[in-house]
Motif scaffolding. Structure first.
Motif, mmCIF file in Angstrom:
data_model
loop_
_atom_site.group_PDB
_atom_site.id
_atom_site.type_symbol
_atom_site.label_atom_id
_atom_site.label_comp_id
_atom_site.label_asym_id
_atom_site.label_seq_id
_atom_site.Cartn_x
_atom_site.Cartn_y
_atom_site.Cartn_z
ATOM 1 N N GLU A 271 34.252 50.876 42.257
ATOM 2 C CA GLU A 271 34.203 49.552 42.895
ATOM 3 C C GLU A 271 35.611 49.004 43.086
ATOM 4 O O GLU A 271 35.937 48.435 44.134
ATOM 5 C CB GLU A 271 33.370 48.589 42.039
ATOM 6 C CG GLU A 271 31.872 48.888 42.038
ATOM 7 C CD GLU A 271 31.110 48.045 41.033
ATOM 8 O OE1 GLU A 271 31.764 47.268 40.296
ATOM 9 O OE2 GLU A 271 29.871 48.165 40.961
ATOM 10 N N ASN A 272 36.439 49.181 42.058
ATOM 11 C CA ASN A 272 37.821 48.715 42.130
ATOM 12 C C ASN A 272 38.602 49.457 43.215
ATOM 13 O O ASN A 272 39.344 48.846 43.997
ATOM 14 C CB ASN A 272 38.484 48.915 40.762
ATOM 15 C CG ASN A 272 39.915 48.435 40.721
ATOM 16 O OD1 ASN A 272 40.833 49.110 41.174
ATOM 17 N ND2 ASN A 272 40.115 47.253 40.161
ATOM 18 N N LEU B 165 43.635 52.185 34.930
ATOM 19 C CA LEU B 165 44.540 51.791 36.005
ATOM 20 C C LEU B 165 45.295 52.980 36.589
ATOM 21 O O LEU B 165 45.346 53.165 37.814
ATOM 22 C CB LEU B 165 45.540 50.741 35.489
ATOM 23 C CG LEU B 165 46.626 50.290 36.462
ATOM 24 C CD1 LEU B 165 46.013 49.597 37.659
ATOM 25 C CD2 LEU B 165 47.632 49.379 35.761
ATOM 26 N N LYS C 20 37.454 48.321 46.722
ATOM 27 C CA LYS C 20 37.982 46.994 47.051
ATOM 28 C C LYS C 20 39.459 47.079 47.443
ATOM 29 O O LYS C 20 39.886 46.483 48.447
ATOM 30 C CB LYS C 20 37.804 46.061 45.846
ATOM 31 C CG LYS C 20 38.271 44.640 46.089
ATOM 32 C CD LYS C 20 38.092 43.774 44.847
ATOM 33 C CE LYS C 20 38.625 42.358 45.069
ATOM 34 N NZ LYS C 20 38.539 41.534 43.846
ATOM 35 N N GLN C 21 40.250 47.819 46.647
ATOM 36 C CA GLN C 21 41.676 47.948 46.936
ATOM 37 C C GLN C 21 41.926 48.629 48.273
ATOM 38 O O GLN C 21 42.751 48.175 49.070
ATOM 39 C CB GLN C 21 42.366 48.743 45.827
ATOM 40 C CG GLN C 21 42.596 47.986 44.541
ATOM 41 C CD GLN C 21 43.535 48.759 43.619
ATOM 42 O OE1 GLN C 21 44.729 48.857 43.851
ATOM 43 N NE2 GLN C 21 42.965 49.323 42.569
ATOM 44 N N THR D 273 32.611 51.074 37.680
ATOM 45 C CA THR D 273 33.588 49.984 37.816
ATOM 46 C C THR D 273 34.845 50.475 38.518
ATOM 47 O O THR D 273 35.409 49.786 39.373
ATOM 48 C CB THR D 273 33.953 49.415 36.436
ATOM 49 O OG1 THR D 273 32.777 48.922 35.798
ATOM 50 C CG2 THR D 273 34.972 48.293 36.550
ATOM 51 N N ALA D 274 35.289 51.690 38.160
ATOM 52 C CA ALA D 274 36.492 52.261 38.773
ATOM 53 C C ALA D 274 36.311 52.455 40.274
ATOM 54 O O ALA D 274 37.196 52.118 41.069
ATOM 55 C CB ALA D 274 36.831 53.595 38.109
ATOM 56 N N ASP E 298 47.206 38.327 37.025
ATOM 57 C CA ASP E 298 46.666 39.149 38.104
ATOM 58 C C ASP E 298 47.241 38.744 39.458
ATOM 59 O O ASP E 298 47.534 39.603 40.301
ATOM 60 C CB ASP E 298 45.140 39.059 38.138
ATOM 61 C CG ASP E 298 44.489 39.805 36.973
ATOM 62 O OD1 ASP E 298 45.189 40.627 36.342
ATOM 63 O OD2 ASP E 298 43.298 39.561 36.697
ATOM 64 N N ARG F 25 42.844 55.572 38.304
ATOM 65 C CA ARG F 25 42.374 55.068 39.603
ATOM 66 C C ARG F 25 43.474 55.181 40.660
ATOM 67 O O ARG F 25 43.229 55.566 41.804
ATOM 68 C CB ARG F 25 41.927 53.615 39.477
ATOM 69 C CG ARG F 25 40.738 53.400 38.571
ATOM 70 C CD ARG F 25 40.111 52.039 38.770
ATOM 71 N NE ARG F 25 41.022 50.924 38.562
ATOM 72 C CZ ARG F 25 41.175 50.273 37.414
ATOM 73 N NH1 ARG F 25 40.481 50.659 36.343
ATOM 74 N NH2 ARG F 25 42.003 49.256 37.299
ATOM 75 N N LYS G 148 49.448 41.137 41.835
ATOM 76 C CA LYS G 148 49.087 41.368 43.230
ATOM 77 C C LYS G 148 50.276 41.089 44.140
ATOM 78 O O LYS G 148 50.560 41.852 45.071
ATOM 79 C CB LYS G 148 47.902 40.482 43.621
ATOM 80 C CG LYS G 148 47.374 40.767 45.018
ATOM 81 C CD LYS G 148 46.189 39.884 45.372
ATOM 82 C CE LYS G 148 45.703 40.228 46.792
ATOM 83 N NZ LYS G 148 44.688 39.291 47.262
#
Length: 316
Positions: free
Chosen positions: A44-45, A13, A48-49, A41-42, A293, A16, A297
């Protein structure tokens, strides 16, 4: 001109979030981790963000999401990851031996100009960096979680850190839009956590002693102290709540000491109070991934909105 490169060690977290902050500032970012799967995965995250924030109009920096994403690459080879970097930000789990191992490896492969920085929230620089050949280039740059939405960074030197390392780190953090503060020396918990733990400690005692419910306690902060602390700190609050700090102390020192002397010992953070607080918070936010989550958010959206408001108010 080719943008400068930074290397982020660890793709969790915090890693990233740091990668996104530096990319927003126009830096090339190499994100290192030991497993390609974690890096995939990082990325992709991050994608997306960034895309969601761009759609909402809250993406940081002058570049588009795609332009920022193009600045981020990944690497599973440590030596290749740090090649060409002017600044290295370590973001591995809060484990002293793991971090010492990482900095020991970095110490063998970096040059004499790169800054070696740690995101640690509680490990003292003297425990992390003592004995390293490049100790003068080592520093702690402790962010607030999540760094992308909360700009404060505590810059904490090792006793042997060169002053130029502190100044360069401070200037870099300003350049990427963070709000750095310089500690003159290391201290347990640094400053943010010392203040935070003092508040948590008294909050815990007040709830444990049945003075107030957990939900009302949080309301005291969110709709009371927190309203002004979002813009001014406790010392300026004193200054404005009287005719200056000296006048505040003349008026309120005895009352403050009277109250402070009633504070109890450091809580154990166990037993009935844990159950009471956990039950109240779990009723409000169930301890399941979907609910947590969603609330995180919402928190980040609130922080983004507050950051925009603060920026707007400063420009006015």
């Amino acid at each position: 001109m080719e943008p400068s490169q930074v290397t982020i060690i660890g793709s969790g977290l915090i890693g990233r979030s740091w990668a996104m902050v530096f990319a927003a500032g126009g830096f090339r970012v190499k994100l290192y981790d030991i497993a390609q799967e974690q890096l995939t995965t990082a990325l992709e995250n991050i994608r997306k963000q960034m895309q969601e924030m761009e759609k909402s109009g809250v993406l940081k920096g002058a570049l588009s999401a795609e332009q920022q994403l193009a600045l981020i690459s990944v690497c599973t080879d440590l030596k290749a990851a740090v090649e060409g970097a002017t600044f290295i930000q370590e973001c591995t789990p809060e484990n002293l031996e793991l971090k010492k191992k990482i900095f020991g490896q970095l110490d063998l492969i970096v040059g004499d100009s790169v800054i070696l920085s740690s995101s640690t929230s509680c490990l003292l620089p003297s425990k992390l960096f003592t004995g390293l050949k490049h100790v003068k280039q080592c520093i702690v740059s402790h962010p607030v979680n999540p760094p992308y939405f909360v700009p404060l960074v505590e810059i904490v030197p090792h006793p042997e850190t060169d002053p130029s390392t502190t100044e360069r780190t401070y200037a870099l953090m300003k350049k990427i839009g963070q709000s750095p503060v310089k500690l003159n020396r290391e201290i347990e918990g640094f400053v943010l956590n010392r203040l935070q733990y003092a508040v948590i400690s008294e909050a815990w005692r007040l709830v444990g002693e049945g003075v107030i419910s957990p939900t009302d306690l949080d309301l005291v902060m969110s709709d009371g102290l927190g309203m002004r602390y979002a813009f001014i700190g406790p010392l300026e609050t004193m200054h404005l709540n009287a005719e200056g700090v000296s006048n505040y102390c003349e008026r309120y020192a005895e009352g403050m000491k009277l109250v402070l002397n009633t504070f109890g010992p450091v809580p154990e953070f166990s037993g009935e109070t844990v159950q009471k607080v956990n039950q109240a918070l779990s009723e409000k936010i169930p301890v399941v991934p979907k609910a947590l989550d969603a609330r995180r958010k919402w928190r980040d959206e609130c922080l983004t909105g507050l950051a925009k408001l603060k920026t707007q108010m400063k420009s006015d």
